[in-house]
Design a protein around this motif. Sequence first.
Motif, short mmCIF file in Angstrom:
data_model
loop_
_atom_site.label_atom_id
_atom_site.label_comp_id
_atom_site.label_asym_id
_atom_site.label_seq_id
_atom_site.Cartn_x
_atom_site.Cartn_y
_atom_site.Cartn_z
N GLN A 222 -30.18 38.35 76.94
CA GLN A 222 -29.24 39.40 77.34
C GLN A 222 -28.05 38.64 78.28
O GLN A 222 -26.99 39.16 78.27
N GLY A 223 -28.57 37.78 79.23
CA GLY A 223 -27.85 37.36 80.18
C GLY A 223 -27.18 38.31 81.37
O GLY A 223 -27.84 39.67 81.38
N VAL A 224 -26.35 37.95 81.94
CA VAL A 224 -25.90 38.95 83.22
C VAL A 224 -24.79 39.72 82.89
O VAL A 224 -24.47 40.92 83.68
N ALA A 225 -23.99 39.47 81.69
CA ALA A 225 -22.91 40.28 81.23
C ALA A 225 -21.87 40.20 82.27
O ALA A 225 -21.46 39.26 83.10
N SER A 226 -21.30 41.54 82.79
CA SER A 226 -20.29 41.64 83.83
C SER A 226 -20.86 42.02 85.10
O SER A 226 -20.16 42.14 85.99
N ARG A 227 -22.28 42.03 85.12
CA ARG A 227 -22.97 42.22 86.47
C ARG A 227 -22.37 41.35 87.52
O ARG A 227 -22.24 41.87 88.88
N TYR A 228 -22.03 40.08 87.32
CA TYR A 228 -21.53 39.10 88.47
C TYR A 228 -20.40 39.39 88.99
O TYR A 228 -19.99 39.64 90.21
N GLU A 229 -19.26 39.64 87.97
CA GLU A 229 -17.99 40.33 88.51
C GLU A 229 -18.16 41.58 89.24
O GLU A 229 -17.41 41.57 90.27
N LEU A 249 -32.40 46.50 98.12
CA LEU A 249 -31.47 46.87 97.18
C LEU A 249 -30.35 45.63 96.89
O LEU A 249 -30.09 45.33 95.92
N ASP A 250 -29.91 44.99 97.84
CA ASP A 250 -29.22 43.95 97.95
C ASP A 250 -29.56 42.82 97.30
O ASP A 250 -29.07 42.29 96.34
N ILE A 251 -30.76 42.60 97.67
CA ILE A 251 -31.62 41.24 97.00
C ILE A 251 -31.94 41.69 95.70
O ILE A 251 -31.68 40.70 94.60
N PHE A 252 -32.26 42.76 95.11
CA PHE A 252 -32.39 43.12 93.66
C PHE A 252 -31.07 42.99 92.83
O PHE A 252 -31.11 42.28 91.91
N LEU A 253 -29.94 43.40 93.46
CA LEU A 253 -28.85 43.48 92.74
C LEU A 253 -28.36 42.14 92.63
O LEU A 253 -27.81 41.72 91.32
N LYS A 254 -28.61 41.37 93.63
CA LYS A 254 -28.17 39.51 93.51
C LYS A 254 -29.11 38.94 92.59
O LYS A 254 -28.60 38.12 91.67
N ALA A 255 -30.44 39.40 92.61
CA ALA A 255 -31.41 38.69 91.57
C ALA A 255 -31.10 38.74 90.23
O ALA A 255 -31.35 38.01 89.27
N THR A 256 -30.24 40.35 89.93
CA THR A 256 -30.27 40.50 88.57
C THR A 256 -28.69 40.01 88.03
O THR A 256 -28.50 40.43 87.04
N SER A 257 -28.06 39.45 88.89
CA SER A 257 -26.59 39.01 88.50
C SER A 257 -26.43 37.51 88.55
O SER A 257 -25.39 37.35 88.46
#
Length: 280
Positions: A222-229, A249-257
């Motif tokens: 699936q990739g990260v799609a638009s989560r990085y932007e 929560l910050d680490i979770f968001l960064k790890a999934t993006s």
Amino acid sequence: SREVDDEETLMWAALEKLPTNVRMRRGILTEDKGNIREIDVKNLGLEEGRNLIERLVKNPVEDNEKFLLKLKDRFQRVGLDLPTIEVRFENLNVNVEVYAGGRALPTIYNFLVNIVEDFFSRVRILSSQKKTFPILRDVSGIIKPGRMTLLLGPPCSGKTTLLLALSGRLDPQLEVSGKVTYNGHEMNEFVPQRSSAYISQNDFHIPEMTVKETLEFSARCQGVASRYEMLVDLLRREKAAKVRPDADLDIFLKATSIEDQVVSVSADYVIKVLGLDRCA
């Protein structure tokens, strides 16, 4: 306690001075013994990832909703809304050409005759004996974002065909008319498979893979799609507003993006929520 808070504050202050592309990979991790340290999220360890999910969603029944609300609140606190999709379908018709009566029976004779007839119909020597059968007829509706929509109907009423049409996965041999839009954009303007998922009644997977390997493989596909932007925009707004996020929560968001993540935190999260820890 004050010394720990002061140390964490100094770490966050040093982290905020880094460029955004560097901050995307850095986080403040709290270890089991209470020690805190700055880590590279891309090199998050297997045990560290599990402990992170355990702290965020210790009890899936009670904590998962709190976690999702906390995630939503972080975006809304800096005026950033999560993207939503409204699906509209107007005058949707789906037809298929099939054999009727005795020709529809799965016999060896029909199989051979169908092959010969299909060949001659392609070279326009014989006309096809297939008849047009309507699956969906003039269907219209709206699926609102942020809601759960229940689709009810008797067997063979076209429920699966409707879902396949809305997700852009219809068989190309079917005759389709009407219009399906995602936020006003028609299906030929984007790739609908990147914005929607259709879960079939049949579960296709590789039996030699474990539950965790299956979910990790799916997450990588699936990739990260638009989560990085989105995360880049979030970090810039938080820095401007001087908002310090929750460390886990910050680490979770960064790890999934981040692409090419060593440990799939999203797979660990799904395993935890679905209660598959013991058979992962």
